[in-house]
Design a protein around this motif. Structure first.
Motif, short mmCIF file in Angstrom:
data_model
loop_
_atom_site.label_atom_id
_atom_site.label_comp_id
_atom_site.label_asym_id
_atom_site.label_seq_id
_atom_site.Cartn_x
_atom_site.Cartn_y
_atom_site.Cartn_z
N PRO A 107 0.90 -1.11 0.10
CA PRO A 107 -0.13 -0.06 -0.07
C PRO A 107 0.84 1.23 -0.08
N LYS A 108 0.27 2.30 -0.58
CA LYS A 108 0.89 3.69 -0.61
C LYS A 108 1.04 4.25 0.98
N ASP A 109 -0.05 4.08 1.73
CA ASP A 109 0.05 4.56 2.97
C ASP A 109 -1.11 3.78 3.98
N TRP A 110 -1.16 4.22 5.11
CA TRP A 110 -2.13 3.40 5.94
C TRP A 110 -2.37 4.37 6.89
N LYS A 111 -3.74 4.17 7.75
CA LYS A 111 -3.94 4.62 9.01
C LYS A 111 -4.21 3.71 9.94
N VAL A 112 -3.84 3.88 11.02
CA VAL A 112 -4.02 3.08 12.29
C VAL A 112 -5.09 3.77 13.15
N ALA A 133 -6.89 1.61 -6.37
CA ALA A 133 -7.77 0.69 -5.52
C ALA A 133 -8.72 1.15 -4.60
N PRO A 134 -9.51 0.73 -4.18
CA PRO A 134 -10.14 0.91 -2.97
C PRO A 134 -9.48 0.70 -1.91
N ASP A 135 -9.68 1.32 -0.70
CA ASP A 135 -8.84 1.12 0.52
C ASP A 135 -9.42 -0.23 1.26
N THR A 136 -8.52 -0.90 2.03
CA THR A 136 -8.73 -2.07 2.64
C THR A 136 -8.62 -1.88 4.05
N ARG A 137 -9.28 -2.78 5.04
CA ARG A 137 -8.96 -2.79 6.43
C ARG A 137 -8.57 -4.03 6.71
N PRO A 155 -11.87 -7.52 8.26
CA PRO A 155 -12.77 -7.22 8.99
C PRO A 155 -13.92 -8.28 8.87
N PRO A 156 -14.62 -7.98 10.28
CA PRO A 156 -15.90 -8.91 10.42
C PRO A 156 -16.84 -8.46 9.17
#
Length: 159
Positions: A107-112, A133-137, A155-156
Protein backbone atom coordinates in the motif's frame (compact mmCIF):
# COMPACT_ATOMS: atom_id res chain seq x y z
CA UNK A 1 44.61 38.04 -7.84
CA UNK A 2 43.00 34.66 -8.36
CA UNK A 3 44.10 32.49 -11.17
CA UNK A 4 41.99 30.21 -13.29
CA UNK A 5 43.52 27.24 -11.45
CA UNK A 6 42.51 28.66 -8.05
CA UNK A 7 38.96 29.33 -9.24
CA UNK A 8 38.70 25.75 -10.56
CA UNK A 9 39.79 24.38 -7.18
CA UNK A 10 37.24 26.50 -5.34
CA UNK A 11 34.45 25.35 -7.65
CA UNK A 12 35.59 21.71 -7.31
CA UNK A 13 35.69 21.93 -3.50
CA UNK A 14 32.25 23.54 -3.43
CA UNK A 15 30.84 20.77 -5.63
CA UNK A 16 32.35 18.06 -3.41
CA UNK A 17 30.97 19.75 -0.29
CA UNK A 18 27.51 19.94 -1.85
CA UNK A 19 27.57 16.24 -2.76
CA UNK A 20 28.70 15.26 0.75
CA UNK A 21 26.08 17.48 2.39
CA UNK A 22 23.25 15.90 0.41
CA UNK A 23 24.57 12.32 0.66
CA UNK A 24 24.95 12.24 4.45
CA UNK A 25 21.20 12.25 5.22
CA UNK A 26 20.62 9.54 2.63
CA UNK A 27 23.09 7.17 4.24
CA UNK A 28 21.56 7.63 7.70
CA UNK A 29 17.94 6.98 6.69
CA UNK A 30 18.07 3.20 6.09
CA UNK A 31 19.68 2.60 9.48
CA UNK A 32 16.84 4.44 11.19
CA UNK A 33 14.16 2.83 9.07
CA UNK A 34 15.27 -0.71 9.77
CA UNK A 35 16.02 -0.49 13.47
CA UNK A 36 14.88 -3.34 15.67
CA UNK A 37 11.54 -3.11 17.40
CA UNK A 38 11.87 -1.00 20.46
CA UNK A 39 10.84 -1.59 23.99
CA UNK A 40 7.56 -0.05 25.04
CA UNK A 41 7.94 3.69 25.42
CA UNK A 42 11.13 3.97 23.36
CA UNK A 43 11.58 6.39 20.44
CA UNK A 44 9.92 9.21 22.39
CA UNK A 45 6.40 7.85 21.92
CA UNK A 46 4.50 5.98 24.58
CA UNK A 47 3.95 2.45 23.31
CA UNK A 48 0.31 1.64 22.76
CA UNK A 49 -1.23 -1.16 20.72
CA UNK A 50 -1.81 1.30 17.85
CA UNK A 51 1.75 2.68 17.90
CA UNK A 52 3.18 -0.83 18.02
CA UNK A 53 1.09 -1.90 15.01
CA UNK A 54 2.29 1.21 13.19
CA UNK A 55 5.94 0.37 14.04
CA UNK A 56 5.38 -3.17 12.80
CA UNK A 57 3.85 -1.99 9.52
CA UNK A 58 6.64 0.51 8.93
CA UNK A 59 9.35 -2.08 9.51
CA UNK A 60 7.47 -4.73 7.53
CA UNK A 61 6.91 -2.41 4.55
CA UNK A 62 10.61 -1.52 4.48
CA UNK A 63 11.53 -5.21 4.57
CA UNK A 64 9.11 -6.08 1.76
CA UNK A 65 10.55 -3.24 -0.33
CA UNK A 66 14.11 -4.43 0.38
CA UNK A 67 15.16 -1.42 2.46
CA UNK A 68 17.80 -2.54 4.95
CA UNK A 69 18.92 -6.04 5.79
CA UNK A 70 15.95 -7.46 7.70
CA UNK A 71 13.54 -9.78 5.92
CA UNK A 72 9.76 -9.72 6.21
CA UNK A 73 10.03 -13.02 8.09
CA UNK A 74 12.42 -11.52 10.64
CA UNK A 75 10.09 -8.57 11.18
CA UNK A 76 7.13 -10.93 11.66
CA UNK A 77 9.06 -12.97 14.22
CA UNK A 78 9.90 -9.82 16.19
CA UNK A 79 6.35 -8.47 16.42
CA UNK A 80 3.99 -11.45 16.08
CA UNK A 81 3.38 -14.49 18.22
CA UNK A 82 4.71 -17.79 16.83
CA UNK A 83 1.18 -19.08 16.43
CA UNK A 84 0.06 -16.08 14.38
CA UNK A 85 3.20 -16.22 12.24
CA UNK A 86 2.49 -19.87 11.43
CA UNK A 87 -1.17 -19.12 10.55
CA UNK A 88 -0.08 -16.25 8.30
CA UNK A 89 2.37 -18.51 6.47
CA UNK A 90 -0.50 -20.92 5.75
CA UNK A 91 -2.70 -18.00 4.63
CA UNK A 92 0.00 -16.88 2.17
CA UNK A 93 0.12 -20.33 0.56
CA UNK A 94 -3.67 -20.54 0.23
CA UNK A 95 -4.14 -17.00 -1.07
CA UNK A 96 -0.96 -16.41 -3.11
CA UNK A 97 -0.52 -12.99 -1.49
CA UNK A 98 1.40 -11.34 1.31
CA UNK A 99 -0.32 -12.44 4.52
CA UNK A 100 0.22 -9.17 6.39
CA UNK A 101 -0.65 -6.76 3.60
CA UNK A 102 -3.38 -9.12 2.34
CA UNK A 103 -2.30 -8.31 -1.23
CA UNK A 104 0.38 -8.94 -3.83
CA UNK A 105 1.67 -5.38 -3.66
CA UNK A 106 2.45 -2.75 -1.04
CA UNK A 107 0.00 0.00 0.00
CA UNK A 108 0.99 3.62 -0.56
CA UNK A 109 0.07 4.50 3.01
CA UNK A 110 -2.10 3.43 5.93
CA UNK A 111 -4.03 4.79 8.89
CA UNK A 112 -4.01 3.13 12.29
CA UNK A 113 -6.71 3.61 14.93
CA UNK A 114 -7.68 1.96 18.18
CA UNK A 115 -11.01 0.17 18.01
CA UNK A 116 -11.69 -1.50 21.33
CA UNK A 117 -9.99 -2.80 24.45
CA UNK A 118 -10.60 -5.70 26.82
CA UNK A 119 -8.71 -6.66 29.96
CA UNK A 120 -6.02 -8.49 28.00
CA UNK A 121 -6.13 -7.31 24.40
CA UNK A 122 -6.80 -4.35 22.16
CA UNK A 123 -8.25 -4.28 18.67
CA UNK A 124 -6.52 -1.98 16.20
CA UNK A 125 -7.92 -1.24 12.75
CA UNK A 126 -5.53 -0.49 9.90
CA UNK A 127 -6.90 1.15 6.77
CA UNK A 128 -4.54 0.45 3.88
CA UNK A 129 -4.51 3.16 1.22
CA UNK A 130 -3.77 1.82 -2.26
CA UNK A 131 -4.28 4.87 -4.44
CA UNK A 132 -5.89 3.42 -7.56
CA UNK A 133 -7.73 0.63 -5.74
CA UNK A 134 -10.28 0.92 -2.92
CA UNK A 135 -8.87 1.20 0.60
CA UNK A 136 -8.91 -2.03 2.61
CA UNK A 137 -9.05 -2.72 6.33
CA UNK A 138 -7.15 -5.25 8.39
CA UNK A 139 -7.95 -5.87 12.06
CA UNK A 140 -5.13 -6.53 14.52
CA UNK A 141 -5.45 -7.97 18.01
CA UNK A 142 -2.61 -6.91 20.30
CA UNK A 143 -1.84 -8.48 23.66
CA UNK A 144 -1.61 -5.58 26.10
CA UNK A 145 0.92 -7.15 28.47
CA UNK A 146 3.78 -7.24 25.95
CA UNK A 147 2.28 -5.55 22.84
CA UNK A 148 2.73 -8.71 20.75
CA UNK A 149 0.35 -9.00 17.82
CA UNK A 150 -1.70 -12.16 18.42
CA UNK A 151 -4.16 -12.00 15.53
CA UNK A 152 -4.61 -10.33 12.16
CA UNK A 153 -7.84 -10.72 10.22
CA UNK A 154 -9.99 -9.24 7.53
CA UNK A 155 -12.80 -7.09 8.94
CA UNK A 156 -15.85 -8.86 10.30
CA UNK A 157 -18.56 -9.29 7.67
CA UNK A 158 -21.74 -7.30 8.15
CA UNK A 159 -24.87 -9.39 8.46
Amino acid sequence: MTTLRTRSRIVSYAAIAAVLATAAPLTAAPALATSAPSAPGAQGTAATPATEVNRFLTAYRHAVLGVGTRTPGAIRKAYLTKELDARLSEWAVRNHADPVLRAQNVPKDWKVRNHSTTAGTSKVVVTQIWGGAPDTRVWYTVRRSDLKIVNLTDPPRKR
